[in-house]
Design a protein around this motif. Structure first.
Motif, PDB file in Angstrom:
ATOM      1  N   LEU A 147     -16.636 -50.591 -30.719  1.00 24.99           N
ATOM      2  CA  LEU A 147     -18.045 -49.694 -29.709  1.00 24.99           C
ATOM      3  C   LEU A 147     -18.732 -51.682 -28.617  1.00 24.99           C
ATOM      4  N   ARG A 148     -18.752 -52.292 -30.162  1.00 25.30           N
ATOM      5  CA  ARG A 148     -18.890 -53.754 -28.981  1.00 25.30           C
ATOM      6  C   ARG A 148     -18.093 -54.463 -28.128  1.00 25.30           C
ATOM      7  N   PHE A 149     -17.083 -53.906 -28.069  1.00 22.47           N
ATOM      8  CA  PHE A 149     -15.742 -54.587 -26.862  1.00 22.47           C
ATOM      9  C   PHE A 149     -15.145 -53.702 -26.339  1.00 22.47           C
ATOM     10  N   GLY A 150     -16.040 -52.295 -26.451  1.00 21.53           N
ATOM     11  CA  GLY A 150     -15.962 -50.902 -25.247  1.00 21.53           C
ATOM     12  C   GLY A 150     -15.350 -51.116 -24.241  1.00 21.53           C
ATOM     13  N   LEU A 151     -14.069 -50.962 -23.815  1.00 22.47           N
ATOM     14  CA  LEU A 151     -13.347 -50.625 -22.607  1.00 22.47           C
ATOM     15  C   LEU A 151     -13.794 -50.266 -21.647  1.00 22.47           C
ATOM     16  N   ALA A 152     -14.474 -50.416 -19.989  1.00 20.17           N
ATOM     17  CA  ALA A 152     -15.165 -49.994 -19.141  1.00 20.17           C
ATOM     18  C   ALA A 152     -13.841 -49.489 -17.868  1.00 20.17           C
ATOM     19  N   ILE A 153     -13.241 -48.734 -18.426  1.00 24.43           N
ATOM     20  CA  ILE A 153     -11.715 -48.089 -17.871  1.00 24.43           C
ATOM     21  C   ILE A 153     -12.090 -46.676 -16.692  1.00 24.43           C
ATOM     22  N   GLY A 154     -11.389 -46.509 -16.124  1.00 25.09           N
ATOM     23  CA  GLY A 154     -11.998 -45.386 -15.640  1.00 25.09           C
ATOM     24  C   GLY A 154     -12.962 -44.845 -14.959  1.00 25.09           C
ATOM     25  N   ALA A 155     -13.264 -43.664 -14.795  1.00 24.18           N
ATOM     26  CA  ALA A 155     -14.104 -43.143 -13.262  1.00 24.18           C
ATOM     27  C   ALA A 155     -15.400 -42.513 -14.946  1.00 24.18           C
ATOM     28  N   GLY A 156     -14.846 -42.034 -16.059  1.00 22.32           N
ATOM     29  CA  GLY A 156     -15.640 -42.008 -17.144  1.00 22.32           C
ATOM     30  C   GLY A 156     -16.768 -42.314 -18.288  1.00 22.32           C
ATOM     31  N   GLN A 157     -16.116 -41.472 -19.244  1.00 21.91           N
ATOM     32  CA  GLN A 157     -16.799 -42.377 -20.627  1.00 21.91           C
ATOM     33  C   GLN A 157     -15.188 -43.414 -21.448  1.00 21.91           C
ATOM     34  N   GLY A 158     -15.470 -44.527 -21.283  1.00 19.40           N
ATOM     35  CA  GLY A 158     -13.407 -45.231 -21.762  1.00 19.40           C
ATOM     36  C   GLY A 158     -14.028 -45.396 -22.860  1.00 19.40           C
ATOM     37  N   PRO A 159     -13.092 -45.374 -23.367  1.00 17.59           N
ATOM     38  CA  PRO A 159     -12.841 -45.499 -25.193  1.00 17.59           C
ATOM     39  C   PRO A 159     -13.300 -47.222 -25.700  1.00 17.59           C
ATOM     40  N   LEU A 160     -13.249 -47.215 -27.393  1.00 21.19           N
ATOM     41  CA  LEU A 160     -13.723 -48.076 -28.032  1.00 21.19           C
ATOM     42  C   LEU A 160     -12.265 -49.115 -27.643  1.00 21.19           C
ATOM     43  N   CYS A 161     -12.828 -49.944 -28.179  1.00 16.67           N
ATOM     44  CA  CYS A 161     -11.279 -51.111 -27.817  1.00 16.67           C
ATOM     45  C   CYS A 161     -10.971 -51.357 -29.896  1.00 16.67           C
ATOM     46  N   HIS A 162      -9.429 -50.874 -29.914  1.00 18.23           N
ATOM     47  CA  HIS A 162      -8.673 -51.343 -30.636  1.00 18.23           C
ATOM     48  C   HIS A 162      -8.062 -52.286 -31.161  1.00 18.23           C
ATOM     49  N   TRP A 163      -7.945 -53.265 -30.142  1.00 24.54           N
ATOM     50  CA  TRP A 163      -7.371 -54.163 -30.700  1.00 24.54           C
ATOM     51  C   TRP A 163      -9.144 -55.668 -30.833  1.00 24.54           C
ATOM     52  N   HIS A 164      -9.675 -55.171 -31.080  1.00 23.82           N
ATOM     53  CA  HIS A 164     -10.734 -56.739 -31.390  1.00 23.82           C
ATOM     54  C   HIS A 164     -10.919 -57.079 -32.221  1.00 23.82           C
ATOM     55  N   PRO A 165      -9.759 -56.827 -33.408  1.00 19.70           N
ATOM     56  CA  PRO A 165      -9.682 -57.958 -34.319  1.00 19.70           C
ATOM     57  C   PRO A 165      -9.256 -59.431 -33.631  1.00 19.70           C
ATOM     58  N   LEU A 166      -8.461 -58.979 -33.100  1.00 20.85           N
ATOM     59  CA  LEU A 166      -7.008 -60.148 -31.947  1.00 20.85           C
ATOM     60  C   LEU A 166      -9.144 -61.112 -31.175  1.00 20.85           C
ATOM     61  N   LEU A 167      -9.738 -60.598 -30.466  1.00 24.73           N
ATOM     62  CA  LEU A 167     -10.606 -60.705 -29.562  1.00 24.73           C
ATOM     63  C   LEU A 167     -11.290 -61.955 -30.438  1.00 24.73           C
ATOM     64  N   GLU A 168     -11.456 -61.853 -31.356  1.00 26.71           N
ATOM     65  CA  GLU A 168     -12.666 -61.870 -32.815  1.00 26.71           C
ATOM     66  C   GLU A 168     -11.516 -63.012 -33.179  1.00 26.71           C
ATOM     67  N   SER A 169     -10.719 -62.767 -33.241  1.00 23.52           N
ATOM     68  CA  SER A 169      -9.996 -63.957 -34.113  1.00 23.52           C
ATOM     69  C   SER A 169      -9.305 -65.570 -33.122  1.00 23.52           C
ATOM     70  N   ASP A 170      -9.678 -65.036 -31.650  1.00 25.43           N
ATOM     71  CA  ASP A 170      -9.655 -65.972 -30.907  1.00 25.43           C
ATOM     72  C   ASP A 170     -11.680 -66.599 -30.714  1.00 25.43           C
ATOM     73  N   GLY A 171     -12.374 -66.517 -31.342  1.00 26.67           N
ATOM     74  CA  GLY A 171     -13.241 -66.899 -31.306  1.00 26.67           C
ATOM     75  C   GLY A 171     -13.996 -66.327 -30.132  1.00 26.67           C
TER      76      GLY A 171
END
Length: 267
Positions: free
Chosen positions: A243-267
Motif C-alpha cells: 500500500l505504501r508503494f500503491g500504483l497511481a494508474i488509471g482514472a480510478g482506484q489503483g492497486p497496491l504494488c506487488h513488487w515492492h520487495p524489489l523496490l525495497e532491495s534497491d534502497g
C-alpha cells in the motif's frame, strides 16, 4: 529448484489489480510457484466492474483436477466464486485435500458492491466454510455470513465467534471497512484467545486488490511451511508495504504494488 506451490481458485480481473492476477503476483513476490483455476471472467478496470461471466462448474473442476493431478500443491485459496454451482464444485474438489485451505468469501467489496448471487450465501455456510483452515471476510461479508451487525470492534469479535461455529479452524475479519479499525484485523483460532493484529494505516486511495493480496500472501507463506499466526502477521506486513508503494494508474482506484520487495532491495 523445487519451490513451494500454491493454487488460487477465483475470478480474473482484466485490469490486473485483484483476483487471480493479484494472487499470482503475490505468489511470485514471495517466491512461490502459483497455479490458478478460473471461476469467472470479469471486465473491469480501476473504475469498476462492467461485466462478469461465470465459467461452467465442470470447467472449473477440470482446471483444479489438472493442477492437483500433476503438481504437489502445498496450500490453496479461493476467491470470487459468484454462484451456488461454482461453490459446490469447489467444495467437492477441496473436500479430499489435507492441505491448508484459505477461503476468502468474496461476496461484497469493501465499498459495498455485491459480488455474489443471492442464493449462494447458504452454500458458502454449509459446504465451503467447514473445509477452511482460515476464512478472511471483510466487514460486509462477516455481517452476511454471521447474520450479526458489525459496526465496532466488539461487534467484530462477536461475529468472529459466530463464524467459528460454522466450521472453519480460524477466522480473520478484516477491519478496514470501519474507519476506526483501518489497519486492524481480528484473528480468532480454535483453542486460542482472539487477538487484534494491527499496523499503521496507510493514507492511499490505491488499495484495489488488498484483500486478495492478503489472502494470497497468507496462502503462499503457509505453502512454505510457516505456522498460521506467523503467516498472517507476515502477510499483513507485505500488504502494508504494498500500500505504501500503491500504483497511481488509471482514472480510478489503483492497486497496491506487488513488487515492492524489489523496490525495497534497491534502497
Amino acid at each position: 529448484m523445487v519451490p513451494a506451490i500454491a493454487l488460487s481458485i477465483g475470478g480474473s480481473d482484466s485490469g490486473g489489480g485483484a483476483g487471480i492476477q493479484a494472487d499470482l503476483k503475490t505468489f511470485l513476490a514471495l517466491q512461490v510457484h502459483g497455479c490458478s483455476a478460473i471461476t469467472c471472467v470479469t471486465a473491469q478496470n480501476t473504475c469498476g466492474v462492467n461485466r462478469v461471466d461465470a465459467l461452467p462448474p465442470d470447467g472449473l473442476t477440470a482446471q483444479i483436477e489438472a493442477v492437483l493431478s500433476d503438481l504437489p500443491v502445498a496450500a490453496l485459496k479461493t476467491g470470487m466464486l459468484l454462484n451456488r454451482a461454482l461453490i459446490e464444485a469447489t467444495a467437492a474438489a477441496l473436500r479430499p485435500l489435507a492441505i491448508p485451505r484459505l477461503i476468502d468469501p468474496v461476496m461484497v467489496s469493501r465499498a459495498g458492491s455485491v459480488l455474489l448471487e443471492a442464493d449462494a450465501i447458504e452454500a458458502y455456510q454449509q459446504q465451503l466454510l467447514p473445509l477452511a483452515e482460515l476464512i478472511t471476510p471483510n466487514i460486509h461479508e462477516a455481517q452476511l455470513l454471521s447474520g450479526l451487525p458489525v459496526e465496532s470492534a466488539s461487534d467484530v469479535e462477536r461475529a468472529a465467534a459466530a463464524l467459528l461455529e460454522l466450521g472453519p479452524q480460524a477466522v480473520l475479519i478484516k477491519g478496514g471497512g470501519i474507519p476506526a479499525l483501518r489497519g486492524s484485523d481480528y484473528l480468532l483460532q480454535r483453542q486460542a484467545s482472539g487477538q487484534w493484529l494491527r499496523h499503521q494505516p496507510v493514507a492511499t486511495t490505491h488499495s484495489h486488490g488488498s484483500g486478495c493480496t492478503l489472502g494470497a500472501a497468507i496462502t503462499a507463506l503457509r505453502a512454505k511451511g510457516l505456522p498460521l499466526l506467523e503467516a498472517v502477521e507476515q502477510a499483513k506486513r507485505f500488504v502494508e508495504r504494498g500500500l505504501r508503494f500503491g500504483l497511481a494508474i488509471g482514472a480510478g482506484q489503483g492497486p497496491l504494488c506487488h513488487w515492492h520487495p524489489l523496490l525495497e532491495s534497491d534502497g
